[in-house]
Motif scaffolding. Structure first.
Motif, PDB file in Angstrom:
ATOM      1  N   ALA A  74       0.829  -1.204   0.000  1.00 47.15           N
ATOM      2  CA  ALA A  74       0.000   0.000   0.000  1.00 47.15           C
ATOM      3  C   ALA A  74       0.868   1.260   0.000  1.00 47.15           C
ATOM      4  O   ALA A  74       0.457   2.308  -0.521  1.00 47.15           O
ATOM      5  N   LYS A  75       2.062   1.150   0.563  1.00 48.79           N
ATOM      6  CA  LYS A  75       2.990   2.282   0.614  1.00 48.79           C
ATOM      7  C   LYS A  75       4.088   2.167  -0.428  1.00 48.79           C
ATOM      8  O   LYS A  75       4.986   3.014  -0.466  1.00 48.79           O
ATOM      9  N   ASN A  76       4.028   1.111  -1.232  1.00 45.08           N
ATOM     10  CA  ASN A  76       5.061   0.901  -2.260  1.00 45.08           C
ATOM     11  C   ASN A  76       6.454   0.894  -1.649  1.00 45.08           C
ATOM     12  O   ASN A  76       7.414   1.434  -2.220  1.00 45.08           O
ATOM     13  N   THR A  77       6.580   0.261  -0.499  1.00 43.12           N
ATOM     14  CA  THR A  77       7.835   0.314   0.254  1.00 43.12           C
ATOM     15  C   THR A  77       8.227  -1.072   0.752  1.00 43.12           C
ATOM     16  O   THR A  77       7.382  -1.850   1.183  1.00 43.12           O
ATOM     17  N   MET A  78       9.520  -1.341   0.686  1.00 43.38           N
ATOM     18  CA  MET A  78      10.107  -2.561   1.235  1.00 43.38           C
ATOM     19  C   MET A  78      11.083  -2.140   2.333  1.00 43.38           C
ATOM     20  O   MET A  78      11.702  -1.077   2.252  1.00 43.38           O
ATOM     21  N   TYR A  79      11.209  -2.999   3.334  1.00 39.35           N
ATOM     22  CA  TYR A  79      12.083  -2.678   4.472  1.00 39.35           C
ATOM     23  C   TYR A  79      13.104  -3.786   4.695  1.00 39.35           C
ATOM     24  O   TYR A  79      12.862  -4.952   4.377  1.00 39.35           O
ATOM     25  N   LEU A  80      14.230  -3.401   5.274  1.00 37.17           N
ATOM     26  CA  LEU A  80      15.226  -4.361   5.742  1.00 37.17           C
ATOM     27  C   LEU A  80      15.577  -3.975   7.167  1.00 37.17           C
ATOM     28  O   LEU A  80      16.255  -2.974   7.401  1.00 37.17           O
ATOM     29  N   GLN A  81      15.077  -4.769   8.103  1.00 38.78           N
ATOM     30  CA  GLN A  81      15.422  -4.569   9.514  1.00 38.78           C
ATOM     31  C   GLN A  81      16.686  -5.347   9.810  1.00 38.78           C
ATOM     32  O   GLN A  81      16.722  -6.563   9.617  1.00 38.78           O
ATOM     33  N   MET A  82      17.714  -4.664  10.240  1.00 41.15           N
ATOM     34  CA  MET A  82      19.005  -5.292  10.510  1.00 41.15           C
ATOM     35  C   MET A  82      19.326  -5.165  11.990  1.00 41.15           C
ATOM     36  O   MET A  82      19.463  -4.048  12.498  1.00 41.15           O
ATOM     37  N   ASN A  83      19.417  -6.294  12.668  1.00 42.74           N
ATOM     38  CA  ASN A  83      19.742  -6.337  14.092  1.00 42.74           C
ATOM     39  C   ASN A  83      21.075  -7.035  14.304  1.00 42.74           C
ATOM     40  O   ASN A  83      21.565  -7.734  13.414  1.00 42.74           O
ATOM     41  N   SER A  84      21.641  -6.855  15.474  1.00 42.19           N
ATOM     42  CA  SER A  84      22.914  -7.498  15.831  1.00 42.19           C
ATOM     43  C   SER A  84      23.948  -7.301  14.730  1.00 42.19           C
ATOM     44  O   SER A  84      24.607  -8.248  14.297  1.00 42.19           O
ATOM     45  N   LEU A  85      24.093  -6.080  14.287  1.00 37.22           N
ATOM     46  CA  LEU A  85      24.988  -5.795  13.174  1.00 37.22           C
ATOM     47  C   LEU A  85      26.433  -6.083  13.525  1.00 37.22           C
ATOM     48  O   LEU A  85      26.866  -5.896  14.676  1.00 37.22           O
ATOM     49  N   LYS A  86      27.165  -6.538  12.510  1.00 40.28           N
ATOM     50  CA  LYS A  86      28.573  -6.886  12.662  1.00 40.28           C
ATOM     51  C   LYS A  86      29.399  -6.031  11.704  1.00 40.28           C
ATOM     52  O   LYS A  86      28.885  -5.598  10.660  1.00 40.28           O
TER      53      LYS A  86
END
Length: 123
Positions: A74-86
């Motif tokens: 609906a928002k024409n948006t994709m997300y990438l949630q990145m946790n515990s970054l190295k």
């Protein structure tokens, strides 16, 4: 520009970031989409992909259980949630739209690419 990636930045190891990829001028709600990354001197690699409906995802082994891809058509948006970054996650991250409805790990399946957003993880 049809895809715009944003949300990159500098973060300490163990921290989190959320990248967004917003489509403009056209909708990609019927297309699988993916996140790629490219570190200096290395090939661009798939981080993960998501089907058009969002019910199927694929991840690079090294990011499984740390990264999550979602999308809001609906928002024409994709997300990438990145946790515990190295520190090894440091790269320019790109979003792309596939020619297929399903997700894919093959670069050649992606026709539309956004500009990259830099993610830097300090140790």
């Amino acid at each position: 520009v049809q895809l715009q990636a944003s949300g990159g930045g500098l973060v300490q190891a163990g921290g989190s970031l959320r990248l967004s990829c917003t489509a403009s001028r056209r909708t990609f709600s019927n297309n699988g989409m993916g996140w790629f990354r490219q570190a200096p001197g290395k090939e661009r690699e798939i981080v993960g992909s998501i089907s058009w409906s969002g019910d199927s995802t694929i991840y690079l082994d090294s990011v499984k259980d740390r990264f999550t891809i979602t999308r809001d058509n609906a928002k024409n948006t994709m997300y990438l949630q990145m946790n515990s970054l190295k520190p090894e996650d440091t790269a320019v991250y790109y979003c792309a739209a596939s020619i297929f409805a399903r997700g894919s790990s093959a670069k050649e399946h992606y026709r539309y690419w956004g500009q990259g957003t830099q993610v830097t993880v300090s140790s």
